[in-house]
Write a protein that holds these residues in place. Sequence first.
Motif, PDB file in Angstrom:
ATOM      1  N   UNK A  28       0.660   4.503   0.894  1.00  8.48           N
ATOM      2  CA  UNK A  28      -0.560   5.067   0.302  1.00  8.48           C
ATOM      3  C   UNK A  28      -1.561   3.961  -0.047  1.00  8.48           C
ATOM      4  N   UNK A  29      -2.811   4.392  -0.225  1.00  9.92           N
ATOM      5  CA  UNK A  29      -3.908   3.483  -0.567  1.00  9.92           C
ATOM      6  C   UNK A  29      -4.498   3.858  -1.918  1.00  9.92           C
ATOM      7  N   UNK A  30      -4.883   2.820  -2.654  1.00  8.16           N
ATOM      8  CA  UNK A  30      -5.660   3.052  -3.871  1.00  8.16           C
ATOM      9  C   UNK A  30      -7.113   3.220  -3.440  1.00  8.16           C
ATOM     10  N   UNK A  70     -12.193   1.840 -11.911  1.00 10.26           N
ATOM     11  CA  UNK A  70     -11.161   2.774 -11.459  1.00 10.26           C
ATOM     12  C   UNK A  70      -9.765   2.178 -11.599  1.00 10.26           C
ATOM     13  N   UNK A  71      -9.639   0.875 -11.351  1.00 10.79           N
ATOM     14  CA  UNK A  71      -8.338   0.231 -11.533  1.00 10.79           C
ATOM     15  C   UNK A  71      -7.905   0.292 -12.999  1.00 10.79           C
ATOM     16  N   UNK A  72      -8.826  -0.017 -13.898  1.00  7.33           N
ATOM     17  CA  UNK A  72      -8.500   0.022 -15.330  1.00  7.33           C
ATOM     18  C   UNK A  72      -8.148   1.442 -15.766  1.00  7.33           C
ATOM     19  N   UNK A  73      -8.888   2.448 -15.220  1.00 10.36           N
ATOM     20  CA  UNK A  73      -8.614   3.843 -15.579  1.00 10.36           C
ATOM     21  C   UNK A  73      -7.223   4.263 -15.104  1.00 10.36           C
ATOM     22  N   UNK A 105      -3.302  -6.356  -5.881  1.00  4.60           N
ATOM     23  CA  UNK A 105      -2.467  -5.840  -4.796  1.00  4.60           C
ATOM     24  C   UNK A 105      -0.983  -5.891  -5.162  1.00  4.60           C
ATOM     25  N   UNK A 106      -0.579  -6.952  -5.816  1.00  6.64           N
ATOM     26  CA  UNK A 106       0.823  -7.056  -6.221  1.00  6.64           C
ATOM     27  C   UNK A 106       1.187  -5.945  -7.197  1.00  6.64           C
ATOM     28  N   UNK A 131      -2.688  -0.893   0.124  1.00  2.45           N
ATOM     29  CA  UNK A 131      -4.029  -1.429   0.273  1.00  2.45           C
ATOM     30  C   UNK A 131      -5.030  -0.734  -0.620  1.00  2.45           C
ATOM     31  N   UNK A 132      -6.285  -1.171  -0.490  1.00  2.79           N
ATOM     32  CA  UNK A 132      -7.378  -0.682  -1.331  1.00  2.79           C
ATOM     33  C   UNK A 132      -8.533  -0.248  -0.433  1.00  2.79           C
TER      34      UNK A 132
END
Length: 432
Positions: free
Chosen positions: A83-85, A116-119, A200-201, A210-211
Motif C-alpha cells: 500500500x501507499x501513503x 497529513x503525516x502528522x494527522x 519511509x522507514x 511508498x508515498x
Amino acid sequence: MVDFPCLFQRFDPAVALAADDPAYVDWQSEVGLTDIKRQLANSVLLTTHSYSHRLVTGLRGGGKTTELRRVQRALQTRPEGQRYFVSFLDADDTLDLDDADPTDLVLAVVGQLVTDLKAAGVQVKLGGKLKGFLSTARDILHGIPDAGVSLEIGDPAGVAKLSTTLKRQPSMRRELRELLEGNLTTLYDAINDEVLPGVRERLKERGYVGILVIVDQLDRIAPEDDRHRLVFLEGRGKLKALDCHVLYTAPIEYAYSRACPTLENEYGEILGLPLIPVTAADPDVRRAALTLTKRIALKRIESCATTESELFEDSATLDELVELSGGHVRTLFLLVRTAIERSGLVAPLTARHLQAVISGQAAKYLDPLEAPERAVALHVHETRAKPDDDELLDHFYNLLRDQYVFTYWAGDERWYDWNPLLGRSKLAASPP
C-alpha cells in the motif's frame, strides 16, 4: 413525499463523491475506455526505482476529483507491504490560483504532506537543513511588516504556515517569493535527504511501500500572463523535485494545446478523463453512455428515497436532461438543481417547468459569447473537430476552458462538440 432538501444537496455539483459512496457509477469500462483510475494507480505501482510526476486533465465538473479520490483509496487499501501513503491537496484551498506560482505550489505540497503525516500519527523529524530553511524563512518574515505569521523552528508544519501566508497576504507575495526562491534548493534537499528517508522507514513498519501526493484543482489556474507555461513547463524542475510520486491536475486547454508534446516529454503521457460519450457516432456506445449518465442521476435520486416518477411528471424528462448534459456530470446536476430551486417545491416537477428551465439556461449560456466565439462553437458542432485557423484556435481553447465545448473519445474515435444547451439557443436557429 419527495425530500427536496436531500435532492438539492445530492445534486450539488461542487461536492465530489466520497471514495466509498454507493452512488458512484464506474462508467468508463462500460463504454470501452481505459479506466483512468487503473492507469493512474499503475503509473505509481510500476515506477519502483524512481518517482512518477504525472499530469491529469479533463473538463472541470467531469468527475476528476471523484476518480482521484478513488485512486487514493485503491492505493491506501492494498495489502500490507503493497500500500501507499497518499496525501491529498486541494490546491484551491491553499493557493491563489489566479496568481499561481511554482514556488507556492511546492510549499503547498510539502506543507500538505507534513500535515497529513502528522494527522496519521507518523512522526516527522527535522534535520539541520529543514531547520535552517525555516530559520531563514522566519528571518525573512520578520523583515516584512505585518507578515502576521510566526514560525517555530522545531515544527515541520512551519512549511504549511508559509504556504498559507502566500495565499492570505497577496500584498507581500511577490517579495516573499523572491526572498524564498534562493532557499528552495535547501528545502528540497531537506525533504529528500532528511525527512522522507525517516518517514519511509516509519511507514514501512505500517505496511506502506511508498508515498503519493495528489494535487487537485490545478485545472483552475487562470491562463493570463502565460501562467500555465510558468507553472507546468518553466516550473517543471520544482514540480518534479521531490522524491515521491506526485499527480498534478492540469488545465485542459493547456494540456490539449500545442504544448502537449513538450509536456509529455517532461511528465509522460498526460492522463485525460473524457466526458461520458453520449454523442458518439457508434449507436451502441451512444446508447450505453446515455444509460450510464442516467444511472448517475437515478442513484442520486434513489439515495433520497425518491423515484424518477415521483420527481418528474413526464418519464422522458430525465432522458432529455441527460442528453442536454452532453455527458458532463456537472451540467446534468446544475440542470436538476436549478429545476428544483426554481420550482414551488411541489412534486412531481412538470414538463412545462423543465422546458422553461432549459430555455432559460440556454439563453444565459449564449448571451456572453461574441460573434467569433459563436462561429467557433457552431464550427465545432458541425465538424466535431477544432478549427484549423490559428486565430480561431484561441477562441476554441477559451470555449473548452469555459465548458462551451466538450471533448470526447471512445475506442479509436476522438471528437469535440458544443455544449448541447447551445443547441437549444438562438445560435442553433440563426447561426452567425
